[in-house]
Write a protein that holds these residues in place. Structure first.
Motif, PDB file in Angstrom:
ATOM      1  N   CYS A  70      44.105  -6.109  94.234  1.00  0.00           N
ATOM      2  CA  CYS A  70      43.503  -4.778  94.025  1.00  0.00           C
ATOM      3  C   CYS A  70      44.230  -3.718  94.849  1.00  0.00           C
ATOM      4  CB  CYS A  70      42.008  -4.810  94.377  1.00  0.00           C
ATOM      5  SG  CYS A  70      41.034  -5.713  93.146  1.00  0.00           S
ATOM      6  N   GLU A  71      44.714  -4.106  96.031  1.00  0.00           N
ATOM      7  CA  GLU A  71      45.488  -3.172  96.859  1.00  0.00           C
ATOM      8  C   GLU A  71      46.774  -2.774  96.123  1.00  0.00           C
ATOM      9  OE1 GLU A  71      47.532  -3.936 100.986  1.00  0.00           O
ATOM     10  OE2 GLU A  71      45.347  -3.831 101.256  1.00  0.00           O
ATOM     11  N   ASP A  72      47.445  -3.760  95.509  1.00  0.00           N
ATOM     12  CA  ASP A  72      48.664  -3.472  94.740  1.00  0.00           C
ATOM     13  C   ASP A  72      48.344  -2.558  93.552  1.00  0.00           C
ATOM     14  OD1 ASP A  72      50.154  -5.027  96.466  1.00  0.00           O
ATOM     15  OD2 ASP A  72      50.162  -6.793  95.153  1.00  0.00           O
ATOM     16  N   LYS A  73      47.242  -2.842  92.851  1.00  0.00           N
ATOM     17  CA  LYS A  73      46.827  -2.010  91.712  1.00  0.00           C
ATOM     18  C   LYS A  73      46.518  -0.588  92.177  1.00  0.00           C
ATOM     19  CE  LYS A  73      44.932  -5.790  89.000  1.00  0.00           C
ATOM     20  NZ  LYS A  73      43.704  -6.468  88.562  1.00  0.00           N
ATOM     21  N   MET A  74      45.878  -0.471  93.362  1.00  0.00           N
ATOM     22  CA  MET A  74      45.539   0.847  93.910  1.00  0.00           C
ATOM     23  C   MET A  74      46.809   1.625  94.232  1.00  0.00           C
ATOM     24  SD  MET A  74      43.084   2.931  94.698  1.00  0.00           S
ATOM     25  CE  MET A  74      41.623   1.942  94.861  1.00  0.00           C
ATOM     26  N   ARG A  75      47.794   0.951  94.826  1.00  0.00           N
ATOM     27  CA  ARG A  75      49.068   1.623  95.124  1.00  0.00           C
ATOM     28  C   ARG A  75      49.751   2.106  93.841  1.00  0.00           C
ATOM     29  NH1 ARG A  75      50.640  -2.736  98.465  1.00  0.00           N
ATOM     30  NH2 ARG A  75      49.652  -2.458 100.459  1.00  0.00           N
ATOM     31  N   GLU A  76      49.699   1.264  92.802  1.00  0.00           N
ATOM     32  CA  GLU A  76      50.288   1.659  91.515  1.00  0.00           C
ATOM     33  C   GLU A  76      49.557   2.866  90.944  1.00  0.00           C
ATOM     34  OE1 GLU A  76      50.214  -1.746  88.912  1.00  0.00           O
ATOM     35  OE2 GLU A  76      51.500  -2.917  90.252  1.00  0.00           O
ATOM     36  N   LYS A  77      48.233   2.877  91.035  1.00  0.00           N
ATOM     37  CA  LYS A  77      47.424   3.989  90.522  1.00  0.00           C
ATOM     38  C   LYS A  77      47.740   5.260  91.309  1.00  0.00           C
ATOM     39  CE  LYS A  77      44.435   4.094  87.213  1.00  0.00           C
ATOM     40  NZ  LYS A  77      44.963   4.348  85.878  1.00  0.00           N
ATOM     41  N   GLU A  78      47.838   5.118  92.644  1.00  0.00           N
ATOM     42  CA  GLU A  78      48.183   6.277  93.477  1.00  0.00           C
ATOM     43  C   GLU A  78      49.548   6.828  93.088  1.00  0.00           C
ATOM     44  OE1 GLU A  78      47.834   4.924  97.528  1.00  0.00           O
ATOM     45  OE2 GLU A  78      45.641   4.972  97.465  1.00  0.00           O
ATOM     46  N   ALA A  79      50.519   5.943  92.868  1.00  0.00           N
ATOM     47  CA  ALA A  79      51.864   6.373  92.463  1.00  0.00           C
ATOM     48  C   ALA A  79      51.807   7.086  91.116  1.00  0.00           C
ATOM     49  CB  ALA A  79      52.811   5.183  92.411  1.00  0.00           C
ATOM     50  N   GLU A  80      50.990   6.571  90.202  1.00  0.00           N
ATOM     51  CA  GLU A  80      50.831   7.199  88.885  1.00  0.00           C
ATOM     52  C   GLU A  80      50.283   8.623  89.038  1.00  0.00           C
ATOM     53  OE1 GLU A  80      48.186   6.683  84.789  1.00  0.00           O
ATOM     54  OE2 GLU A  80      48.216   5.041  86.241  1.00  0.00           O
ATOM     55  N   VAL A  81      49.286   8.786  89.903  1.00  0.00           N
ATOM     56  CA  VAL A  81      48.685  10.108  90.118  1.00  0.00           C
ATOM     57  C   VAL A  81      49.710  11.053  90.741  1.00  0.00           C
ATOM     58  CG1 VAL A  81      46.936  11.380  91.422  1.00  0.00           C
ATOM     59  CG2 VAL A  81      46.321   9.253  90.272  1.00  0.00           C
TER      60      VAL A  81
END
Length: 136
Positions: free
Chosen positions: A26-37
């Motif tokens: 979930c931390e990796d997914k969160m980092r990906e989401k943050e990068a997307e934003v």
């Protein structure tokens, strides 16, 4: 020393807590989401929070967190979000400078009242002792 074993608040999976608030996946997914934003904001610098949430599927809370961390400024975009008290646009923190100053003044006023009340109570106790001594 090993971290505590906890359930991830996002997916429910068990993970060893070494200071993270979620499992590694979930931390990796969160980092990906943050990068997307961040990438979306870099490509759309005039986008408002609502538009960003609709385009990326991220929560308003995450976007405000990224603004507070200065993540958009790193890509050359200054974004604001509303002060939690009055709604004025701010770049960091939870409150605008005016609200901070007003809260600080109110806190100082309250503290002064507490100090005055304690001094008055102490003076009253001191007078009470003198009254007793006079009767002896």
């Amino acid at each position: 020393m090993a971290g505590k074993v906890k359930n991830c608040p996002h997916c429910g999976k068990l993970y060893a807590d070494y200071g993270a608030h979620m499992c590694r996946d979930c931390e990796d997914k969160m980092r990906e989401k943050e990068a997307e934003v961040v990438n979306y904001v870099r490509d759309n610098p005039k986008a408002k929070i609502l538009e960003i949430t609709e385009a990326t599927g991220c929560s308003e809370q995450l976007i405000k967190k990224l603004i507070r961390e200065g993540r958009f400024e790193q890509v050359g975009v200054k974004m604001t979000y509303p002060c939690e008290k009055c709604g004025a646009p701010i770049l960091s923190g939870k409150f605008c400078q005016t609200c901070k100053e007003n809260m600080q003044k109110e806190l100082q006023k309250q503290a002064a009242g507490v100090v005055a009340a304690r001094q008055a109570a102490s003076a009253n106790r001191g007078q009470g002792m003198h009254s007793k001594d006079k009767g002896r």
